[in-house]
Scaffold this motif. Structure first.
Motif, mmCIF file in Angstrom:
data_model
loop_
_atom_site.group_PDB
_atom_site.id
_atom_site.type_symbol
_atom_site.label_atom_id
_atom_site.label_comp_id
_atom_site.label_asym_id
_atom_site.label_seq_id
_atom_site.Cartn_x
_atom_site.Cartn_y
_atom_site.Cartn_z
ATOM 1 N N ARG A 1 0.862 -1.188 0.000
ATOM 2 C CA ARG A 1 0.000 0.000 0.000
ATOM 3 C C ARG A 1 0.893 1.231 0.000
ATOM 4 N N ALA A 2 0.583 2.187 -0.859
ATOM 5 C CA ALA A 2 1.463 3.347 -0.981
ATOM 6 C C ALA A 2 0.664 4.584 -1.348
ATOM 7 N N VAL A 3 1.157 5.740 -0.886
ATOM 8 C CA VAL A 3 0.673 7.061 -1.303
ATOM 9 C C VAL A 3 1.774 7.672 -2.154
ATOM 10 N N TRP A 4 1.475 7.915 -3.402
ATOM 11 C CA TRP A 4 2.450 8.302 -4.404
ATOM 12 C C TRP A 4 2.305 9.795 -4.728
ATOM 13 N N GLY B 1 -7.766 -8.092 0.161
ATOM 14 C CA GLY B 1 -6.353 -8.372 0.353
ATOM 15 C C GLY B 1 -5.473 -7.998 -0.820
ATOM 16 N N CYS B 2 -5.729 -6.843 -1.441
ATOM 17 C CA CYS B 2 -4.956 -6.436 -2.609
ATOM 18 C C CYS B 2 -4.118 -5.207 -2.292
ATOM 19 N N GLY B 3 -3.235 -4.849 -3.217
ATOM 20 C CA GLY B 3 -2.428 -3.653 -3.073
ATOM 21 C C GLY B 3 -3.245 -2.395 -3.268
ATOM 22 N N PHE B 4 -2.672 -1.271 -2.839
ATOM 23 C CA PHE B 4 -3.379 0.012 -2.874
ATOM 24 C C PHE B 4 -2.388 1.083 -3.288
ATOM 25 N N LEU B 5 -2.780 1.928 -4.256
ATOM 26 C CA LEU B 5 -1.917 3.006 -4.721
ATOM 27 C C LEU B 5 -2.759 4.259 -4.875
ATOM 28 N N LEU B 6 -2.420 5.293 -4.109
ATOM 29 C CA LEU B 6 -3.101 6.587 -4.179
ATOM 30 C C LEU B 6 -2.106 7.607 -4.709
ATOM 31 N N GLY B 7 -2.343 8.115 -5.922
ATOM 32 C CA GLY B 7 -1.387 8.998 -6.560
ATOM 33 C C GLY B 7 -1.952 10.362 -6.890
ATOM 34 N N SER B 8 -1.075 11.371 -6.878
ATOM 35 C CA SER B 8 -1.444 12.732 -7.243
ATOM 36 C C SER B 8 -0.174 13.560 -7.294
ATOM 37 N N VAL B 9 -0.203 14.665 -8.049
ATOM 38 C CA VAL B 9 0.924 15.594 -7.987
ATOM 39 C C VAL B 9 0.830 16.450 -6.736
ATOM 40 N N SER B 10 -0.337 16.451 -6.086
ATOM 41 C CA SER B 10 -0.507 17.149 -4.822
ATOM 42 C C SER B 10 -0.660 16.106 -3.721
ATOM 43 N N CYS B 11 -1.213 16.508 -2.575
ATOM 44 C CA CYS B 11 -1.414 15.563 -1.469
ATOM 45 C C CYS B 11 -2.557 16.069 -0.603
ATOM 46 N N THR B 12 -3.575 15.252 -0.439
ATOM 47 C CA THR B 12 -4.684 15.618 0.426
ATOM 48 C C THR B 12 -4.356 15.289 1.883
ATOM 49 N N VAL B 13 -5.142 15.849 2.777
ATOM 50 C CA VAL B 13 -4.964 15.560 4.197
ATOM 51 C C VAL B 13 -5.260 14.091 4.474
ATOM 52 N N ALA C 1 -4.760 11.589 2.441
ATOM 53 C CA ALA C 1 -3.616 10.806 1.994
ATOM 54 C C ALA C 1 -2.471 10.886 2.997
ATOM 55 N N ALA C 2 -2.244 12.088 3.533
ATOM 56 C CA ALA C 2 -1.194 12.237 4.538
ATOM 57 C C ALA C 2 -1.508 11.414 5.784
ATOM 58 N N GLN C 3 -2.777 11.320 6.138
ATOM 59 C CA GLN C 3 -3.149 10.531 7.317
ATOM 60 C C GLN C 3 -2.878 9.044 7.098
ATOM 61 N N LEU C 4 -3.091 8.541 5.863
ATOM 62 C CA LEU C 4 -2.806 7.136 5.587
ATOM 63 C C LEU C 4 -1.339 6.814 5.837
ATOM 64 N N VAL C 5 -0.466 7.753 5.503
ATOM 65 C CA VAL C 5 0.964 7.538 5.731
ATOM 66 C C VAL C 5 1.302 7.698 7.208
ATOM 67 N N GLU C 6 0.746 8.718 7.852
ATOM 68 C CA GLU C 6 1.052 8.976 9.259
ATOM 69 C C GLU C 6 0.613 7.825 10.161
ATOM 70 N N THR C 7 -0.496 7.188 9.841
ATOM 71 C CA THR C 7 -0.970 6.080 10.662
ATOM 72 C C THR C 7 -0.268 4.766 10.335
ATOM 73 N N ARG D 1 2.599 3.444 2.849
ATOM 74 C CA ARG D 1 3.942 4.014 2.914
ATOM 75 C C ARG D 1 4.082 5.075 1.820
ATOM 76 N N PRO D 2 4.981 6.011 1.983
ATOM 77 C CA PRO D 2 5.115 7.082 0.987
ATOM 78 C C PRO D 2 5.953 6.648 -0.204
ATOM 79 N N LEU D 3 5.563 7.113 -1.380
ATOM 80 C CA LEU D 3 6.349 6.959 -2.597
ATOM 81 C C LEU D 3 6.646 8.370 -3.108
ATOM 82 N N VAL D 4 7.795 8.904 -2.742
ATOM 83 C CA VAL D 4 8.163 10.271 -3.094
ATOM 84 C C VAL D 4 9.561 10.274 -3.699
#
Length: 709
Positions: free
Chosen positions: A215-218, A346-358, A360-366, A370-373
């Motif tokens: 799982r990643a926030v891109w 039970g699958c992978g997760f990818l949330l992508g954007s050139v910006s970042c919502t609050v 999305a940031a919470q998914l990484v903080e909790t 994981r971050p993809l930067v």
């Protein structure tokens, strides 16, 4: 006769052994009768019923909360083979005197529904109505989609029937009668390509290709390459023998990913599910996914429910776009639905954007994702140069004054046109709806009712509330007689830029006419947010982001986040050696985040502030709208969680001088109580609807509203 000769028990009795024999005989007769009754074919109005699992549990297409449960129907013998779980059926479902007649013989008209199960016995004690028709033998409601829609209905305090209408497209008989193509074998794992620019990118692709579920926030780098990078992630999941799903905010973005997938994998390995396809083609493509002929789906919002079997990856692009929030009850958000799918399937997760919502940031903080930067050096190389200027600094020369641009913005446009197209983003379309003082920016108000003034014909002023003409307006703050538009739309801006740059073609892109691409040639492209076309070649030579204060000044919790998202989306279309000018107060946090190209840092600061204020997404929130008395009565009857906090109700603002559409209360609960809040509100709404509520007392419930204000 002596007393010894009388029977031991006069009331038809006898010795204990004789009574035992009588009881055994009665029990045996009853058991035999029950067996014969069970063996006898069941009938309903003379029609034999199915011998095996004769009861079908049906979800009817009635999206009202107090009817939000399956209903039992008898399965006629001639429909036994076709009436399988998941098929569409028609059943009789009627109401009399305000109450639903479940399973009665005399019940109402025909309605659509889905069989969700076949059972041997019904919990309903009365006679059951029979299935009227099996519409199609196609099992369109799979167990995975059924479980997902039930979870979404619970999450958003809605009815299962409403969610099923969003999840399953309308039937098209001609498309259903055609066979789907044969499935293709899995492709080889793709090369990292653009993912090499991200330190964790190649590893993410390897995990997907190996069958894992990362799982990643891109946070994507600016530029035109994100569709190709998203296509490689989807192809990696496909290479593992699993399916993949990507949801985009609009058809233009979906088309870009469609092109990238075709170039990477060739035709026939994926389908594009968008409204632009038309009902027949879209249903045929949806059936290809249902029948496992195709394992990869790219589409817009409704594709979040696509019946992809054995999902390996769900991906979402630009989760801050309002198009991802469904405007039909129960108003699910794509991000939340895909999170549910990632957990339940039970699958992978990818949330992508050139910006970042609050969120999305919470998914990484909790730690959920994981971050993809990219490294800061890579970001600086890819991002254009951002320059800021206050809106009050106007150009000193005549051409700039005609275009109402600060001198820096005018010079940037002039220099950029020497190298290619220049993008001009304006907050709204059309001619100016509101006016303000040219000198001090004080809004122009009607002297009779204080309503906002407008000039629909660009000559006479009039009030938008009372309609009174204003012939002698002057600013009460500074005394000036000069007016300017508070927000200048795309059409008006295009006209003024055309006068300032008479030798340059000017093109507009907005809601009525959205351009997909523009050639790599000098031109001014005036666009509203979200409608910016892609420039061919390396991208735009420059961009002007006008009237930034208008977006930052919106009375909404997400105003800063949304302004930054729109700015980064436009600036990402500019080539790396280009320049972007944002006309907004330079010291504001969203403007500074744009200058540094640090949307993640801005989202983390917003998240910390919302945590201090106990606002979403740190807390769960629901809105209840209606008349104030009805809202208060509804909340008083609802069994809210003990840690719930009610804010309001307060009147909602009217539009363009119209009266308030009603009042709204916000109900806030801490993390962990969201499910209890949704359940309480759903139960209270169902109870009200079952009793019958006059229109004046109706209330509307929405879980996690996008616009909190």
């Amino acid at each position: 006769m002596s007393s010894d000769d009388e029977p031991a028990e006069r009331d038809g009795g006898g010795p204990p052994e004789q009574l035992a024999l009588i009881r055994d005989s009665v029990a045996e007769a009853r058991a035999k009768a029950a067996a014969e009754e069970k063996a006898r074919p069941r009938t309903w109005r003379g029609v034999p019923q199915a011998a095996h699992l004769p009861v079908a549990r049906v979800v009817v297409n009635k999206g009202v909360l107090h009817l939000d449960r399956p209903f039992d129907y008898a399965v006629p013998e001639h429909l036994d083979q076709e009436a399988r779980p998941g098929v569409r059926v028609r059943v009789r479902f009627g109401a009399g005197k305000g109450r639903v007649r479940e399973g009665r013989r005399e019940g109402g008209g025909l309605v659509d529904g889905y069989i969700v199960d076949r059972v041997a016995e019904s919990d309903y004690s009365g006679p059951l109505a029979a299935l009227a028709q099996v519409v199609s033998p196609e099992q369109v409601l799979t167990p995975q989609v059924f479980a997902l829609t039930r979870a979404v209905a619970r999450r958003y305090a809605g009815s299962l029937a409403d969610v099923l209408q969003l999840a399953i497209p309308p039937r098209h008989a001609r498309a259903e009668g055609r066979p789907s193509p044969d499935p293709l074998p899995p492709p080889p794992a793709p090369e990292p390509g653009g993912w090499s620019r991200y330190p964790a990118g190649p590893g993410f692709l390897r995990e997907l290709a190996a069958g894992s579920a990362p799982r990643a926030v891109w946070t994507a780098l600016p530029g035109p390459t994100w569709p190709e990078e998203l296509a490689r992630a989807l192809a990696a999941a496909l290479a593992s023998g699993r399916g993949a799903l990507a949801v985009l905010p609009d058809g233009r973005a979906a088309a870009r990913v469609d092109e990238a997938l075709t170039a990477l994998l060739g035709p026939g390995r994926h389908v594009l599910l968008t409204a632009e396809s038309g009902p027949e083609k879209r249903y045929a493509q949806w059936l290809a996914v249902l029948r496992c002929s195709v394992r990869l789906v790219v589409g817009t919002r409704a594709a979040m429910f696509a019946p992809v079997k054995d999902l390996g990856l769900v991906a979402l692009w630009d989760d801050g776009d309002s198009a991802h929030s469904d405007d039909h009850a129960p108003f699910p958000h794509v991000r939340e639905v895909l999170e549910l799918r990632a957990v339940t399937e039970g699958c992978g997760f990818l949330l992508g954007s050139v910006s970042c919502t609050v969120e999305a940031a919470q998914l990484v903080e909790t730690g959920w994702a994981r971050p993809l930067v990219a490294a800061r050096e890579t970001v600086r190389e890819a991002a254009p140069r951002i320059r800021t200027v206050g809106d009050e600094l106007l150009a000193r020369d005549g051409a700039a004054r005609a275009a109402r641009l600060p001198s820096l913005a005018w010079e940037t446009a002039r220099d950029g046109l020497a190298r290619g197209p220049v993008l001009v983003q304006v907050p709204r379309r059309g001619y100016a709806p509101r006016l303000a003082c040219q000198d001090c920016r004080t809004p122009a108000r009607c002297t009779a009712c204080a309503g906002p003034l407008e000039a629909p014909d660009e000559r006479e002023l009039r009030c938008t509330w009372c309609g009174r003409p204003e012939t002698a307006w002057h600013c009460e703050a500074c005394g000036s007689f000069r007016l300017r538009a508070q927000v200048v739309g795309a059409r008006r801006t295009a006209e003024e830029l055309g006068r300032a740059f008479p030798q340059v073609p000017v093109r507009t892109s907005g809601r009525d006419h959205v351009l997909e691409r523009v050639p790599d040639a000098p031109a001014l492209v005036v666009s509203t947010p979200g409608a910016e076309p892609v420039a061919e070649g390396p991208g735009y030579a420059a961009a002007l982001l006008l009237d930034g204060w208008a977006m930052l000044g919106l009375p909404d919790l997400r105003a800063g986040e949304e302004a930054l998202r729109r700015w980064t989306a436009a600036a990402a279309l500019v080539r790396g050696d280009g320049q972007v000018v944002v006309v907004a107060e330079p010291t504001l946090p969203p403007v500074q985040a744009l200058v540094r190209w640090d949307p993640v840092g801005h989202a983390l600061r917003e998240l910390a502030e919302r945590a201090a204020l106990r606002f979403p997404p740190v807390s769960r929130m629901a809105s209840v709208t209606g008349r104030a008395e009805a809202v208060l009565a509804f909340l008083a009857a609802a069994e809210l969680p003990p840690d719930a906090e009610v804010l309001g109700p307060v009147p909602l603002p009217g539009r363009r001088g119209e009266p308030s559409p009603g009042d709204r209360a916000l109900v806030r609960v801490p993390p962990g109580s969201g499910a209890a809040l949704a359940s309480a509100l759903k139960s209270a709404q169902a109870a009200r609807l079952a009793r019958g509520v006059p229109a004046a007392e109706a209330v509307r419930v929405r879980i996690d509203p996008v616009d909190i204000g």
